[in-house]
Design a protein around this motif. Structure first.
Motif, PDB file in Angstrom:
ATOM      1  N   ALA A 188       0.843  -1.214   0.000  1.00  0.00           N
ATOM      2  CA  ALA A 188       0.000   0.000   0.000  1.00  0.00           C
ATOM      3  C   ALA A 188       0.874   1.257   0.000  1.00  0.00           C
ATOM      4  CB  ALA A 188      -0.920  -0.008   1.211  1.00  0.00           C
ATOM      5  N   TYR A 189       1.951   1.236   0.807  1.00  0.00           N
ATOM      6  CA  TYR A 189       2.859   2.388   0.820  1.00  0.00           C
ATOM      7  C   TYR A 189       3.507   2.584  -0.554  1.00  0.00           C
ATOM      8  CZ  TYR A 189       2.862   3.304   5.903  1.00  0.00           C
ATOM      9  OH  TYR A 189       2.519   3.670   7.186  1.00  0.00           O
ATOM     10  N   ARG A 190       3.872   1.461  -1.189  1.00  0.00           N
ATOM     11  CA  ARG A 190       4.494   1.563  -2.524  1.00  0.00           C
ATOM     12  C   ARG A 190       3.539   2.183  -3.536  1.00  0.00           C
ATOM     13  NH1 ARG A 190       9.229  -1.012  -3.815  1.00  0.00           N
ATOM     14  NH2 ARG A 190       9.958  -2.728  -2.525  1.00  0.00           N
ATOM     15  N   GLN A 191       2.301   1.709  -3.493  1.00  0.00           N
ATOM     16  CA  GLN A 191       1.289   2.279  -4.410  1.00  0.00           C
ATOM     17  C   GLN A 191       1.127   3.771  -4.150  1.00  0.00           C
ATOM     18  OE1 GLN A 191      -2.605   0.447  -4.574  1.00  0.00           O
ATOM     19  NE2 GLN A 191      -1.713  -1.599  -4.429  1.00  0.00           N
ATOM     20  N   ALA A 192       1.087   4.111  -2.874  1.00  0.00           N
ATOM     21  CA  ALA A 192       0.934   5.526  -2.517  1.00  0.00           C
ATOM     22  C   ALA A 192       2.144   6.323  -2.996  1.00  0.00           C
ATOM     23  CB  ALA A 192       0.765   5.669  -1.011  1.00  0.00           C
ATOM     24  N   PHE A 193       3.325   5.751  -2.801  1.00  0.00           N
ATOM     25  CA  PHE A 193       4.544   6.467  -3.218  1.00  0.00           C
ATOM     26  C   PHE A 193       4.540   6.688  -4.737  1.00  0.00           C
ATOM     27  CE2 PHE A 193       8.966   6.620  -4.666  1.00  0.00           C
ATOM     28  CZ  PHE A 193       9.445   7.658  -3.884  1.00  0.00           C
ATOM     29  N   THR A 194       4.188   5.652  -5.470  1.00  0.00           N
ATOM     30  CA  THR A 194       4.160   5.779  -6.936  1.00  0.00           C
ATOM     31  C   THR A 194       3.189   6.873  -7.367  1.00  0.00           C
ATOM     32  OG1 THR A 194       4.676   3.426  -7.135  1.00  0.00           O
ATOM     33  CG2 THR A 194       3.779   4.509  -9.093  1.00  0.00           C
ATOM     34  N   GLY A 195       2.066   6.965  -6.661  1.00  0.00           N
ATOM     35  CA  GLY A 195       1.065   7.974  -7.036  1.00  0.00           C
ATOM     36  C   GLY A 195       1.358   9.356  -6.491  1.00  0.00           C
ATOM     37  N   LEU A 202       6.904  11.710   3.778  1.00  0.00           N
ATOM     38  CA  LEU A 202       6.309  10.790   4.753  1.00  0.00           C
ATOM     39  C   LEU A 202       6.430   9.343   4.273  1.00  0.00           C
ATOM     40  CD1 LEU A 202       4.447  10.354   7.322  1.00  0.00           C
ATOM     41  CD2 LEU A 202       2.548  10.416   5.718  1.00  0.00           C
ATOM     42  N   LEU A 203       6.119   9.122   3.011  1.00  0.00           N
ATOM     43  CA  LEU A 203       6.157   7.757   2.461  1.00  0.00           C
ATOM     44  C   LEU A 203       7.586   7.218   2.428  1.00  0.00           C
ATOM     45  CD1 LEU A 203       3.479   8.336  -0.275  1.00  0.00           C
ATOM     46  CD2 LEU A 203       3.364   6.572   1.497  1.00  0.00           C
ATOM     47  N   THR A 204       8.533   8.081   2.102  1.00  0.00           N
ATOM     48  CA  THR A 204       9.937   7.655   2.089  1.00  0.00           C
ATOM     49  C   THR A 204      10.343   7.168   3.478  1.00  0.00           C
ATOM     50  OG1 THR A 204      10.400   9.280   0.367  1.00  0.00           O
ATOM     51  CG2 THR A 204      12.291   8.426   1.580  1.00  0.00           C
ATOM     52  N   LYS A 205       9.922   7.925   4.483  1.00  0.00           N
ATOM     53  CA  LYS A 205      10.261   7.573   5.865  1.00  0.00           C
ATOM     54  C   LYS A 205       9.582   6.262   6.281  1.00  0.00           C
ATOM     55  CE  LYS A 205       9.278   9.326  10.428  1.00  0.00           C
ATOM     56  NZ  LYS A 205       8.371  10.239  11.066  1.00  0.00           N
ATOM     57  N   LYS A 239      11.151   3.329   4.552  1.00  0.00           N
ATOM     58  CA  LYS A 239      12.480   3.068   5.115  1.00  0.00           C
ATOM     59  C   LYS A 239      12.342   2.303   6.434  1.00  0.00           C
ATOM     60  CE  LYS A 239      16.817   5.315   6.313  1.00  0.00           C
ATOM     61  NZ  LYS A 239      17.508   6.576   6.586  1.00  0.00           N
ATOM     62  N   ASN A 240      11.359   2.704   7.239  1.00  0.00           N
ATOM     63  CA  ASN A 240      11.117   1.995   8.508  1.00  0.00           C
ATOM     64  C   ASN A 240      10.772   0.529   8.283  1.00  0.00           C
ATOM     65  OD1 ASN A 240      11.575   4.285   9.971  1.00  0.00           O
ATOM     66  ND2 ASN A 240       9.411   4.841  10.177  1.00  0.00           N
ATOM     67  N   GLY A 288      12.077  -1.173   5.821  1.00  0.00           N
ATOM     68  CA  GLY A 288      13.202  -1.787   5.123  1.00  0.00           C
ATOM     69  C   GLY A 288      13.206  -1.593   3.621  1.00  0.00           C
ATOM     70  N   VAL A 289      12.420  -0.652   3.130  1.00  0.00           N
ATOM     71  CA  VAL A 289      12.341  -0.416   1.681  1.00  0.00           C
ATOM     72  C   VAL A 289      12.954   0.942   1.350  1.00  0.00           C
ATOM     73  CG1 VAL A 289      10.813  -0.185  -0.314  1.00  0.00           C
ATOM     74  CG2 VAL A 289      10.236  -1.784   1.529  1.00  0.00           C
ATOM     75  N   THR A 290      13.919   0.930   0.433  1.00  0.00           N
ATOM     76  CA  THR A 290      14.543   2.178   0.013  1.00  0.00           C
ATOM     77  C   THR A 290      13.945   2.619  -1.316  1.00  0.00           C
ATOM     78  OG1 THR A 290      16.584   1.468   1.061  1.00  0.00           O
ATOM     79  CG2 THR A 290      16.743   3.315  -0.472  1.00  0.00           C
ATOM     80  N   VAL A 291      13.688   3.909  -1.423  1.00  0.00           N
ATOM     81  CA  VAL A 291      13.136   4.435  -2.679  1.00  0.00           C
ATOM     82  C   VAL A 291      14.158   5.362  -3.338  1.00  0.00           C
ATOM     83  CG1 VAL A 291      10.747   4.273  -1.913  1.00  0.00           C
ATOM     84  CG2 VAL A 291      12.030   6.375  -1.502  1.00  0.00           C
ATOM     85  N   ASP A 292      14.035   5.510  -4.631  1.00  0.00           N
ATOM     86  CA  ASP A 292      14.944   6.366  -5.403  1.00  0.00           C
ATOM     87  C   ASP A 292      14.278   7.737  -5.575  1.00  0.00           C
ATOM     88  OD1 ASP A 292      16.539   7.652  -7.199  1.00  0.00           O
ATOM     89  OD2 ASP A 292      16.523   6.058  -8.710  1.00  0.00           O
ATOM     90  N   LEU A 293      14.528   8.607  -4.604  1.00  0.00           N
ATOM     91  CA  LEU A 293      13.868   9.920  -4.624  1.00  0.00           C
ATOM     92  C   LEU A 293      14.228  10.769  -5.837  1.00  0.00           C
ATOM     93  CD1 LEU A 293      13.719  11.361  -0.993  1.00  0.00           C
ATOM     94  CD2 LEU A 293      11.839  10.875  -2.541  1.00  0.00           C
ATOM     95  N   PRO A 294      15.516  10.879  -6.197  1.00  0.00           N
ATOM     96  CA  PRO A 294      15.838  11.722  -7.357  1.00  0.00           C
ATOM     97  C   PRO A 294      15.114  11.285  -8.628  1.00  0.00           C
ATOM     98  CG  PRO A 294      17.823  11.215  -6.112  1.00  0.00           C
ATOM     99  CD  PRO A 294      16.733  10.370  -5.530  1.00  0.00           C
ATOM    100  N   THR A 295      14.983   9.958  -8.801  1.00  0.00           N
ATOM    101  CA  THR A 295      14.293   9.472  -9.995  1.00  0.00           C
ATOM    102  C   THR A 295      12.792   9.747  -9.899  1.00  0.00           C
ATOM    103  OG1 THR A 295      15.960   7.764 -10.329  1.00  0.00           O
ATOM    104  CG2 THR A 295      13.830   7.412 -11.395  1.00  0.00           C
TER     105      THR A 295
END
Lengths: 429, 380
Positions: free
Chosen positions: B173-180, B189-192, B195-196, B198-205
């Protein structure tokens, strides 16, 4: 029925009556500019009708408790409170039994709100929302709803950090809309702007000073058209236009920039005199009778004589340096809160310190006075009440339970406080 | 024959009636759409607004459609008229054309703000409507509508994350939210939260920040005098060239790859701490085809931005705050290689808070969706 017919009807409906009523109101306001403390029926702008933040009303409670129960059952002297959307650090105003507050919501506070509550019941009378036409970036401690609204008694002039200036009537009908950054695109401050408009007669005076196009303007209250516009120093400045009485008894508007303060005829914008010294860019001046108390070298008191283009300096006291709150004048004393939270009272005649009081916390909100009590709310939302006399005696501390940055309003025995999340009415049952 | 004639007359009368009722509102909407600056049209706008605000509920979609072509001032007049019509309709407990308003909402050819307002109108009449409509907004062209859908997913994920066994579902659900997500506060908020878990996201991209640059400087900006001074990088891009910089000290292009999550390019770090100076950053951006894009700059200093030699944006302001998407320049990319040049000027203020000499740039569409150069190297 064609548009032409409707427009003609709309244009002529009640206009004559409204103009007559308005002239009566203007007359009343002109007399109000004589600067006797007003009866607390309305609180029309930042720091009240005459911008001295002082009313004779003595019915405001000196103690209150917001309580912790959602239904308010454990509260004391809280007539009502309302959750407001988004954020706002602007003062509420009170006009003919209506409480007006502004806020800004959305990802970057791009949604502007004007709320109107019935003062007696607390019921929401109406709300209008707009999309900011100017820039909405600001420091996290501030908000796009930082400038306090103002009123001439029948219109509301809601101003925002985005430099959107919105005129509504008391029923929430839109009268006109100006986007001053839309008009002048470099007029913006991404730290935020907070200068509150001032209404004198039929002119709404705004001060837009930043590192882009900087100006002060007199806007026609009825049409929203520009009556006058003067360039100002391109520097960040958060002060608000201030009204005082000129030597002839007519209202004079003071525009305080970081490099000087200028006095103007509010109707024509004509510059009357200038005080050419460095001034603070945050607390605003206060006028009492024909004396201006300027946050410059502490506080500097000046009086302009007829025809003079530079005022006489009456006194200056660098021990009266205000922090963020603006100074206020109560009877023959000027009260200043410095950056460390110390309240100092000095004689308006010579600037000599009369007494000091140590307040709790740090302050953005300007104190207000009702009767012989001073009300001041710190950034942590603790309202401190002082009894004024030969010195200031703290008589109570009252928690709002949330940060408070906005200057309170006082009307009809009630204190209206805009917290970070809620609008509170403090009044006896 | 007689019946047909009567029907025809009735139809004509109805048409005439509808036209005569709708006409004033249509005309009012039209006059509110393109209001001039500096209040020049205010008096006419006040009169037109009075007419628009008298519209009946069945004309709500006329008012909403008016926003499609309205400038920012006109949009606010129309929005206020819609609010008044809705207030009146609710107060009178009269029916509202919710089906037509919902059709309007679902038609993405309408402007994002008009559709957002349509959603708010529906919500005022039907408090349950968000449950049905909001989940459909996760890829909506209106960032305001999309924001609600993202928030709904955040709320769901937060609830799921409380139960250890539901964490995979929470991550999804967080991933879907982040993508949108397109709004900075939600993205942070979603990045944090990811990360909590254990999932890292590519913010610059995700944002579309440009990370790889050639930098040159410092050139002079004593007395904030260089905003309109044309230094050699504005005349030619020769990456092997050497020019006289500030104080005639020779300067040449250097490679610079920022690792900042928000794509900040710090001239103080790359070229050495300096004041009263001008720096340039150059990059080449490969686009698959010609397209209209946003060039979104955050810059605490004065800056200018050129794309393929055309000035797209600029601001001669120093140390007056900065944030992602501070300045939005609308421009075009051509198919293939595009030359992007940024001029960043630092003044001589001495305060601690006035020492940053940096900028960030991202390329995206109008909703903030990243557009990436085709030769972009994926983040490691």
């Amino acid at each position: 029925m064609t548009l032409t017919h409707l427009l003609t009807k709309s244009a002529t409906n009640g206009r004559g009556f409204m103009m007559k009523a308005h002239h009566l109101l203007l007359t009343a306001l002109t007399f109000a500019c004589g600067f006797a403390p007003l009866h607390a029926a309305d609180w029309l702008q930042f720091r009240g009708n005459d911008q001295r933040a002082v009313v004779t009303d003595s019915g405001v409670p000196t103690e209150w408790n917001v309580g912790e129960q959602a239904d308010g059952s454990d509260s004391k002297n809280i007539a009502w409170k309302h959750k407001l959307p988004g954020r706002g650090v602007s003062s509420p105003i009170v006009v003919r039994g209506k409480v007006i507050a502004t806020s800004a919501s959305g990802a970057v506070q791009e949604r502007l709100h004007v709320h109107c509550f019935d003062a007696a019941s607390g019921k929401l009378a109406w709300e209008r929302q707009f999309w900011a036409t100017g820039r909405t970036f600001c420091h996290p401690s501030s908000s796009v709803a930082a400038c306090s609204p103002a009123s001439d008694g029948q219109h509301i002039f809601a101003f925002f950090s985005s430099n959107d200036l919105i005129c509504l009537d008391l029923d929430g009908n839109l009268k006109w809309y100006r986007g001053l950054t839309y008009d002048y695109p470099t007029a913006a401050n991404d730290v935020g702007m907070s200068s509150s408009p001032l209404v004198i007669g039929q002119t709404v005076i705004v001060q837009v000073e930043n590192k882009g196009e900087s100006f002060a303007a007199g806007i026609d209250a009825y049409t929203g058209e520009t009556k006058w516009k003067h360039a100002r120093k391109a520097d960040m400045c958060w002060t608000s236009p201030t009204v005082m009485s000129g030597v002839d008894g007519k209202a004079v508007v003071l525009l305080q920039s970081t490099d000087r303060l200028t006095a103007h005829d509010p109707v024509t914008g004509k510059q009357l005199w200038t005080f050419d010294k460095t001034c603070s860019g945050i607390p605003s001046s206060v006028g009492s009778s024909d004396i201006a108390f300027i946050p410059s070298d502490g506080i500097t008191a000046v009086r302009a004589s007829s025809g003079s283009t530079s005022p006489e300096v009456l006194w200056s006291n660098n021990k009266l340096s205000p922090g963020t709150p603006s100074p206020i004048v109560v009877d023959d004393q000027i009260l200043v809160i410095n950056g460390a939270g110390a309240l100092t009272a000095a004689n308006t005649k010579d600037g000599e310190v009369a007494w000091r009081a140590r307040l709790k916390g740090s302050f953005w909100a300007t104190p207000v006075v009702a009767g012989n009590h001073l009300y001041v709310v710190n950034r942590d939302g603790i309202g401190q009440v002082l009894k004024l006399g030969k010195e200031g005696e703290i008589v109570s501390e009252n928690k709002f339970g949330e940060p408070v940055v906005a200057t309170p309003a006082i009307a009809d025995g009630a204190l209206y406080v805009r917290g970070d999340q809620h609008l509170f009415k403090v009044a006896k049952p | 024959m007689k019946t047909a004639l009567v029907a025809c007359v009735v139809s004509l009368v109805c048409l005439f009636t509808v036209a005569s009722l709708a006409g004033p509102v249509d005309e009012a909407v039209k006059s509110l759409q393109s209001l001039g600056k500096e209040g020049v049209d205010n008096q006419a706008a006040t009169r037109a607004w009075s007419v628009a605000a008298q519209a009946n509920a069945n004309e709500l979609t006329t008012l909403l459609a008016g926003l499609d072509e309205a400038n920012p001032l006109g949009a606010n007049y129309l929005r206020a008229a819609v609010d008044v019509v809705v207030d009146r309709t609710l107060s009178a407990k009269s029916p509202a054309p919710l089906s037509a308003v919902e059709s309007f909402l679902k038609d993405t050819s309408h402007s994002p703000r008009a559709r957002r307002l349509a959603f708010e109108v529906i919500t005022r009449f039907d408090a349950a409507a968000p449950d049905r409509l909001v989940p459909t907004f996760i890829n909506d062209p209106s960032t305001e509508l999309r924001r609600d859908a993202v928030q709904r997913l955040i709320d769901q994920a937060t609830s799921l994350a409380k139960d250890e066994s539901s964490k995979p579902a929470a991550i999804e659900a967080y991933r879907q939210a982040f993508t949108g997500s397109r709004d900075l506060d939600q993205i942070e908020l979603l990045t944090k939260e990811l990360k909590n878990l254990g999932v890292t996201v590519d913010l610059p991209t995700h944002f579309g920040f440009v990370m790889n640059w050639k930098l040159i400087g410092p050139f002079d900006n004593t007395g904030e005098s260089a905003f309109d001074v044309v230094y050699p990088p504005e005349k030619e891009i020769r990456l092997d060239a050497e020019y006289p910089g500030k104080g005639d000290k020779p300067v040449k292009w250097i490679d610079h790859a920022t690792t900042d999550a928000h794509g900040k390019v710090d001239f103080n770090k790359a070229l050495g701490k300096a004041n009263g100076v001008t720096g340039y950053a150059y990059t080449e951006f490969v686009a698959p085809q010609e397209m209209a894009v946003d060039f979104r700059v955050g810059c605490i200093c004065a800056f200018k931005l050129w794309v393929n030699g055309t000035l797209v944006d600029g601001r001669n302001v120093y140390h007056s705050g900065t944030k992602i998407d501070q300045y939005i320049g609308r421009g075009k990319l051509k198919a293939g290689k595009n030359a992007i040049l940024v001029k960043v000027l630092q003044n001589e203020q001495t305060q601690n808070w006035a020492q940053d000499w940096e900028f960030q740039l991202r390329v995206c569409d109008a909703t903030g969706t990243a557009i990436l150069s085709q030769d972009r190297v994926a983040a490691k």
